[in-house]
Design an enzyme around this catalytic site. Structure first.
Site, PDB file in Angstrom:
ATOM      1  N   SER A  69       0.843  -1.204   0.000  1.00  0.00           N
ATOM      2  CA  SER A  69       0.000   0.000   0.000  1.00  0.00           C
ATOM      3  C   SER A  69       0.873   1.246   0.000  1.00  0.00           C
ATOM      4  O   SER A  69       1.896   1.325   0.674  1.00  0.00           O
ATOM      5  CB  SER A  69      -0.993   0.000   1.165  1.00  0.00           C
ATOM      6  OG  SER A  69      -0.346  -0.166   2.387  1.00  0.00           O
ATOM      7  N   HIS A 113      -6.014  -2.323  -3.691  1.00  0.00           N
ATOM      8  CA  HIS A 113      -4.923  -3.261  -3.896  1.00  0.00           C
ATOM      9  C   HIS A 113      -5.084  -3.739  -5.343  1.00  0.00           C
ATOM     10  O   HIS A 113      -6.056  -4.425  -5.655  1.00  0.00           O
ATOM     11  CB  HIS A 113      -5.007  -4.431  -2.918  1.00  0.00           C
ATOM     12  CG  HIS A 113      -4.516  -4.091  -1.541  1.00  0.00           C
ATOM     13  ND1 HIS A 113      -3.766  -4.938  -0.781  1.00  0.00           N
ATOM     14  CD2 HIS A 113      -4.658  -2.961  -0.811  1.00  0.00           C
ATOM     15  CE1 HIS A 113      -3.465  -4.360   0.370  1.00  0.00           C
ATOM     16  NE2 HIS A 113      -4.003  -3.166   0.384  1.00  0.00           N
ATOM     17  N   ARG A 126      -1.117  -8.662  -3.817  1.00  0.00           N
ATOM     18  CA  ARG A 126      -0.608  -9.331  -2.611  1.00  0.00           C
ATOM     19  C   ARG A 126      -1.756  -9.999  -1.864  1.00  0.00           C
ATOM     20  O   ARG A 126      -2.816  -9.409  -1.692  1.00  0.00           O
ATOM     21  CB  ARG A 126       0.065  -8.289  -1.724  1.00  0.00           C
ATOM     22  CG  ARG A 126       0.572  -8.840  -0.409  1.00  0.00           C
ATOM     23  CD  ARG A 126       1.298  -7.788   0.398  1.00  0.00           C
ATOM     24  NE  ARG A 126       2.735  -7.958   0.378  1.00  0.00           N
ATOM     25  CZ  ARG A 126       3.598  -6.963   0.430  1.00  0.00           C
ATOM     26  NH1 ARG A 126       3.209  -5.725   0.482  1.00  0.00           N
ATOM     27  NH2 ARG A 126       4.901  -7.219   0.409  1.00  0.00           N
ATOM     28  N   THR A 127      -1.540 -11.230  -1.452  1.00  0.00           N
ATOM     29  CA  THR A 127      -2.481 -11.894  -0.552  1.00  0.00           C
ATOM     30  C   THR A 127      -1.913 -11.768   0.855  1.00  0.00           C
ATOM     31  O   THR A 127      -0.775 -12.156   1.110  1.00  0.00           O
ATOM     32  CB  THR A 127      -2.652 -13.372  -0.943  1.00  0.00           C
ATOM     33  OG1 THR A 127      -3.213 -13.435  -2.261  1.00  0.00           O
ATOM     34  CG2 THR A 127      -3.599 -14.079   0.021  1.00  0.00           C
ATOM     35  N   HIS A 128      -2.696 -11.175   1.743  1.00  0.00           N
ATOM     36  CA  HIS A 128      -2.221 -10.953   3.109  1.00  0.00           C
ATOM     37  C   HIS A 128      -2.544 -12.147   4.010  1.00  0.00           C
ATOM     38  O   HIS A 128      -3.557 -12.834   3.813  1.00  0.00           O
ATOM     39  CB  HIS A 128      -2.862  -9.688   3.703  1.00  0.00           C
ATOM     40  CG  HIS A 128      -2.274  -8.423   3.170  1.00  0.00           C
ATOM     41  ND1 HIS A 128      -2.762  -7.798   2.039  1.00  0.00           N
ATOM     42  CD2 HIS A 128      -1.231  -7.668   3.596  1.00  0.00           C
ATOM     43  CE1 HIS A 128      -2.044  -6.708   1.809  1.00  0.00           C
ATOM     44  NE2 HIS A 128      -1.110  -6.604   2.734  1.00  0.00           N
ATOM     45  N   GLU A 159      -1.848  -2.431  16.063  1.00  0.00           N
ATOM     46  CA  GLU A 159      -1.344  -2.767  17.385  1.00  0.00           C
ATOM     47  C   GLU A 159      -1.957  -1.856  18.451  1.00  0.00           C
ATOM     48  O   GLU A 159      -2.321  -0.713  18.185  1.00  0.00           O
ATOM     49  CB  GLU A 159       0.185  -2.578  17.449  1.00  0.00           C
ATOM     50  CG  GLU A 159       0.959  -3.483  16.530  1.00  0.00           C
ATOM     51  CD  GLU A 159       0.785  -3.112  15.072  1.00  0.00           C
ATOM     52  OE1 GLU A 159       0.717  -1.907  14.762  1.00  0.00           O
ATOM     53  OE2 GLU A 159       0.690  -4.034  14.247  1.00  0.00           O
ATOM     54  N   SER A 185       2.687  -7.696   6.562  1.00  0.00           N
ATOM     55  CA  SER A 185       3.075  -8.467   5.372  1.00  0.00           C
ATOM     56  C   SER A 185       4.576  -8.745   5.414  1.00  0.00           C
ATOM     57  O   SER A 185       5.204  -8.680   6.467  1.00  0.00           O
ATOM     58  CB  SER A 185       2.710  -7.676   4.102  1.00  0.00           C
ATOM     59  OG  SER A 185       3.504  -6.501   4.001  1.00  0.00           O
ATOM     60  N   ASN A 188       2.405   6.142   8.775  1.00  0.00           N
ATOM     61  CA  ASN A 188       1.920   6.640  10.068  1.00  0.00           C
ATOM     62  C   ASN A 188       2.920   6.259  11.147  1.00  0.00           C
ATOM     63  O   ASN A 188       3.678   5.300  10.987  1.00  0.00           O
ATOM     64  CB  ASN A 188       0.552   6.026  10.408  1.00  0.00           C
ATOM     65  CG  ASN A 188       0.592   4.502  10.448  1.00  0.00           C
ATOM     66  OD1 ASN A 188       0.548   3.833   9.409  1.00  0.00           O
ATOM     67  ND2 ASN A 188       0.692   3.948  11.633  1.00  0.00           N
TER      68      ASN A 188
HETATM   69  I1  8IG Z   1      -0.216   1.647   6.349  1.00  0.00           I
HETATM   70  O1  8IG Z   1       0.666   1.018  12.192  1.00  0.00           O
HETATM   71  C1  8IG Z   1       0.063   0.617   8.043  1.00  0.00           C
HETATM   72  N1  8IG Z   1       0.073  -0.722   8.077  1.00  0.00           N
HETATM   73  N2  8IG Z   1       0.586  -3.560  11.785  1.00  0.00           N
HETATM   74  N3  8IG Z   1       0.621  -1.243  12.000  1.00  0.00           N
HETATM   75  C2  8IG Z   1       0.504  -2.359  11.216  1.00  0.00           C
HETATM   76  N4  8IG Z   1       0.322  -2.293   9.903  1.00  0.00           N
HETATM   77  C3  8IG Z   1       0.253  -1.067   9.346  1.00  0.00           C
HETATM   78  C4  8IG Z   1       0.365   0.112  10.076  1.00  0.00           C
HETATM   79  C5  8IG Z   1       0.556   0.026  11.479  1.00  0.00           C
HETATM   80  N5  8IG Z   1       0.240   1.151   9.236  1.00  0.00           N
END
Ligand code: 8IG
Length: 276
Positions: free
Chosen positions: A43, A75, A96-98, A197, A216, A239
């Site tokens: 992403s 995606h 992508r497959t998560h 999280e 991923s 972020n």
């Molecule tokens: I964009 O803060 C993205 N993907 N685990 N934590 C996790 N995956 C993410 C985050 C994040 N930001």
């Protein structure tokens, strides 16, 4: 409701045989017999491949055996063959497959195994992720130096003891830094997701040596190493991880940071791939 059997869901299936078949279909569909390098676009990275070369063919991933329908809009579910300025061929995986989709790790790593079967010797894995280093700002691309796999799963089956020393090849990280010397790097922690999280989990990730949190890449990197490929990993920090910034996460800001970063990471990826 009708369900379509997926070939990788049959426990008796050989995932490497299916990857080989996928690579043959890919060669037929793209007209490119073999690829040299493969890139998985996470992403924020969807536009990043546009500058790396001339697109020879774009095909829906679901035309190729073993690929799953994209779970998310945004995606891109395509496979693209791109001729690089140096004459080599790149396979760009926008499908992508998560792990959090719950289809099992064989499906997660099928694209990597297909890339290997298609001839790729270098696997470039990219993702959008949360940052733990508090000086990182949204839109910063960073190199992955190593990973911590918190999925409690592995793409390896049976007693297959694959060495993961230098998994994110220092040779390739040096190449990346030769085109952008100020690239920072960090240890990627793969959580299962799809929830983000808690702040306490982010502190745990930090305490055990992590710098980047995501959902991923680690499982894919292991499969790439098993297949004998060199791995290069990039995270786009979209972020700060939960609790690292005093401000709550603003989704619009995160998306905007990703958009603003597009020209920068496109240029970065183009120059890195040209230098591989
Ligand atoms: I964009 O803060 C993205 N993907 N685990 N934590 C996790 N995956 C993410 C985050 C994040 N930001």
């Amino acid at each position: 409701m009708s369900t379509t059997a997926h070939p990788l869901d049959d426990p008796a299936a050989d995932p490497f045989a299916i990857a080989k078949e996928a690579a043959e279909q890919l060669a037929a569909a793209t007209g490119v017999a073999s690829h040299d390098v493969a890139l998985t676009l996470g992403s924020g990275w969807a536009k990043a491949a546009d500058l790396i070369g001339e697109t020879v063919a774009t095909i829906p991933a679901t035309d190729i055996v073993g690929f799953s329908k994209p779970a998310l809009t945004g995606h891109v579910g395509t496979l693209r063959s791109i001729r690089l300025p140096n004459g080599r061929h790149a396979l760009v995986i926008g499908a992508r497959t998560h792990y959090y989709e719950g289809h099992g790790v064989r499906r997660v790593v099928h694209s990597v195994r297909t890339a290997a079967a298609a001839g790729a010797k270098v696997m470039v894995l990219t993702n959008g992720a949360g940052g733990i280093k508090d000086h990182w700002t949204a839109g910063t691309p960073v190199l992955i130096s190593d990973h911590i796999n918190l999925t409690a799963d592995s793409p390896l089956e049976g007693a297959n003891f694959v060495d993961l020393t230098d998994l994110y090849a220092s040779r390739l990280r040096d190449v990346a830094r030769s085109v952008q010397p100020d690239l920072d790097e960090g240890v990627y922690v793969q959580f299962r997701g799809p929830h983000y999280e808690t702040p306490a989990e982010v502190q745990m990730a930090k305490a055990i040596g992590g710098h980047i949190v995501g959902m991923s890449t680690a499982l894919e990197a292991i499969a790439a190493r098993e297949a004998g490929m060199e791995v290069l990993g990039f995270s786009l920090i979209t972020n700060l991880a939960a609790g690292i910034s005093p401000d709550p996460l603003d989704h619009a800001e995160v998306l905007q940071a990703g958009k603003d970063a597009e020209p920068v990471i496109s240029d970065l990826l183009a120059r890195v791939v040209a230098a591989l």
